[in-house]
Design a protein around this motif. Structure first.
Motif, PDB file in Angstrom:
ATOM      1  N   THR A  87       0.833  -1.205   0.000  1.00  0.00           N
ATOM      2  CA  THR A  87       0.000   0.000   0.000  1.00  0.00           C
ATOM      3  C   THR A  87       0.867   1.255   0.000  1.00  0.00           C
ATOM      4  O   THR A  87       0.587   2.224  -0.726  1.00  0.00           O
ATOM      5  N   LEU A  88       1.918   1.257   0.797  1.00  0.00           N
ATOM      6  CA  LEU A  88       2.822   2.404   0.842  1.00  0.00           C
ATOM      7  C   LEU A  88       3.490   2.633  -0.508  1.00  0.00           C
ATOM      8  O   LEU A  88       3.597   3.775  -0.977  1.00  0.00           O
ATOM      9  N   GLY A  89       3.911   1.563  -1.153  1.00  0.00           N
ATOM     10  CA  GLY A  89       4.577   1.692  -2.450  1.00  0.00           C
ATOM     11  C   GLY A  89       3.645   2.222  -3.534  1.00  0.00           C
ATOM     12  O   GLY A  89       4.030   3.109  -4.315  1.00  0.00           O
ATOM     13  N   ILE A  90       2.420   1.697  -3.570  1.00  0.00           N
ATOM     14  CA  ILE A  90       1.453   2.177  -4.565  1.00  0.00           C
ATOM     15  C   ILE A  90       1.091   3.635  -4.278  1.00  0.00           C
ATOM     16  O   ILE A  90       0.993   4.460  -5.192  1.00  0.00           O
ATOM     17  N   GLY A  91       0.895   3.962  -2.996  1.00  0.00           N
ATOM     18  CA  GLY A  91       0.585   5.344  -2.629  1.00  0.00           C
ATOM     19  C   GLY A  91       1.698   6.295  -3.016  1.00  0.00           C
ATOM     20  O   GLY A  91       1.452   7.401  -3.507  1.00  0.00           O
ATOM     21  N   ALA A  92       2.944   5.864  -2.807  1.00  0.00           N
ATOM     22  CA  ALA A  92       4.086   6.704  -3.165  1.00  0.00           C
ATOM     23  C   ALA A  92       4.169   6.888  -4.678  1.00  0.00           C
ATOM     24  O   ALA A  92       4.500   7.981  -5.164  1.00  0.00           O
ATOM     25  N   ALA A  93       3.859   5.830  -5.419  1.00  0.00           N
ATOM     26  CA  ALA A  93       3.909   5.918  -6.881  1.00  0.00           C
ATOM     27  C   ALA A  93       2.823   6.845  -7.431  1.00  0.00           C
ATOM     28  O   ALA A  93       3.059   7.598  -8.380  1.00  0.00           O
ATOM     29  N   LEU A  94       1.644   6.801  -6.817  1.00  0.00           N
ATOM     30  CA  LEU A  94       0.522   7.602  -7.322  1.00  0.00           C
ATOM     31  C   LEU A  94       0.575   9.048  -6.846  1.00  0.00           C
ATOM     32  O   LEU A  94       0.203   9.964  -7.591  1.00  0.00           O
ATOM     33  N   TYR A  95       1.006   9.254  -5.598  1.00  0.00           N
ATOM     34  CA  TYR A  95       0.890  10.587  -4.993  1.00  0.00           C
ATOM     35  C   TYR A  95       2.214  11.044  -4.368  1.00  0.00           C
ATOM     36  O   TYR A  95       2.211  11.647  -3.292  1.00  0.00           O
ATOM     37  N   HIS A  96       3.294  10.775  -5.022  1.00  0.00           N
ATOM     38  CA  HIS A  96       4.613  11.070  -4.461  1.00  0.00           C
ATOM     39  C   HIS A  96       4.753  12.537  -4.061  1.00  0.00           C
ATOM     40  O   HIS A  96       5.290  12.863  -2.996  1.00  0.00           O
ATOM     41  N   ASN A  97       4.244  13.423  -4.890  1.00  0.00           N
ATOM     42  CA  ASN A  97       4.426  14.862  -4.645  1.00  0.00           C
ATOM     43  C   ASN A  97       3.569  15.386  -3.494  1.00  0.00           C
ATOM     44  O   ASN A  97       3.806  16.489  -2.998  1.00  0.00           O
ATOM     45  N   GLN A  98       2.551  14.602  -3.080  1.00  0.00           N
ATOM     46  CA  GLN A  98       1.685  15.051  -1.986  1.00  0.00           C
ATOM     47  C   GLN A  98       2.192  14.621  -0.613  1.00  0.00           C
ATOM     48  O   GLN A  98       1.633  15.025   0.409  1.00  0.00           O
ATOM     49  N   ILE A  99       3.211  13.818  -0.584  1.00  0.00           N
ATOM     50  CA  ILE A  99       3.679  13.248   0.682  1.00  0.00           C
ATOM     51  C   ILE A  99       4.895  14.011   1.186  1.00  0.00           C
ATOM     52  O   ILE A  99       5.849  14.242   0.441  1.00  0.00           O
ATOM     53  N   ASN A 100       4.852  14.373   2.446  1.00  0.00           N
ATOM     54  CA  ASN A 100       5.956  15.094   3.071  1.00  0.00           C
ATOM     55  C   ASN A 100       6.974  14.080   3.593  1.00  0.00           C
ATOM     56  O   ASN A 100       6.995  13.728   4.778  1.00  0.00           O
ATOM     57  N   TRP A 101       7.818  13.597   2.709  1.00  0.00           N
ATOM     58  CA  TRP A 101       8.758  12.536   3.047  1.00  0.00           C
ATOM     59  C   TRP A 101       9.737  12.956   4.142  1.00  0.00           C
ATOM     60  O   TRP A 101      10.170  12.134   4.948  1.00  0.00           O
TER      61      TRP A 101
END
Length: 253
Positions: free
Chosen positions: A108-122
């Motif tokens: 789930t984390l990997g798919i979320g990162a692939a779809l919404y990478h720019n929205q996540i405050n890494w």
């Protein structure tokens, strides 16, 4: 233990509901919640809770139904006739599902990162606490699932009771509903603190925003520290694992 792993893996391959709710449903929920919430940080708000969704789905629901299904066959009887000690049997089931939950969580984390990478405050994420939250939740939920499977008289009861536990666990712990929504209702906050799964979810939400501004961090989790949810989670896990072992010994007689 390896024999148990092969047995559980074989059952998982035939279990459509486990694959769907553990690996497909969280992605569907992610896209829906991001679309509903909108905004530039919607994914960052909902993704940590959805990463945690693997624990109650694969731990409580799937494990309860798996064990209950095993009881309808001769598998459990054969295992009971072996010299395998109760703690070894329960431990092998828990370890398998902890590994499975980690796989589902990072899927789930990997798919979320692939779809919404720019929205996540890494840069705000403390990965140590994120991993700890997944570990605590996976053991906790797996212990609940195996206990339900042991005590339920048949598959239907196990299915109904595991879903009854899963629904409030998921929605009122901050998994599907962000904590900002729960915090607006004092009654929901009290209920959330009663639910054991809320404690690892609080660790996840706080760890996900660990390096954010102080105001963002204060509004991200049920507790404003780590040590309370960690300590309570460990106590719950100890009680639940002990209960699962005792239930197995009781049913084995």
């Amino acid at each position: 233990m390896l024999a148990m792993f092969r047995l559980l893996l074989g059952y998982l391959k035939k279990s459509f509901h486990s694959i769907f709710f553990g690996f497909v449903f969280p992605i569907i929920m992610l896209t829906i919640l991001v679309a509903v919430l909108g905004g530039d940080n919607a994914a960052n708000t909902v993704l940590p809770g959805l990463v945690m969704s693997a624990s109650p789905v694969l731990g409580i629901v799937t494990l309860a139904m798996t064990y209950s299904d095993f009881k309808q066959s001769i598998i459990i009887k054969r295992i009971g006739a072996t010299p395998l000690r109760p703690w070894e049997f329960i431990s092998s089931i828990l370890i398998f599902h902890v590994i499975l939950i980690f796989i589902g969580s990072f899927w789930t984390l990997g798919i979320g990162a692939a779809l919404y990478h720019n929205q996540i405050n890494w840069g705000a994420i403390n990965w140590g606490y994120v991993l700890l939250s997944i570990l605590l939740s996976s053991v906790m939920c797996s212990a609940v699932g195996v206990m339900v499977g042991i005590l339920a008289p048949d598959f239907k009861v196990a299915n109904a009771f595991s879903l009854l536990l899963y629904l409030p666990t998921s929605f009122l712990s901050g998994q599907y509903i962000p904590y900002q929504g729960i915090s607006k209702q004092p009654a929901l906050v009290i209920i959330a603190k009663i639910i054991p799964f809320s404690y690892p979810v609080s660790i996840m939400n706080r760890g996900w925003n660990n390096y954010s501004s102080s105001s963002d961090l204060a509004n991200s989790a049920l507790f404003n520290n780590y040590w309370v949810p960690i300590l309570v989670s460990i106590v719950w896990i100890g009680a639940l694992v002990f209960g699962a072992i005792m239930a197995y010994k009781y049913r084995r007689k």
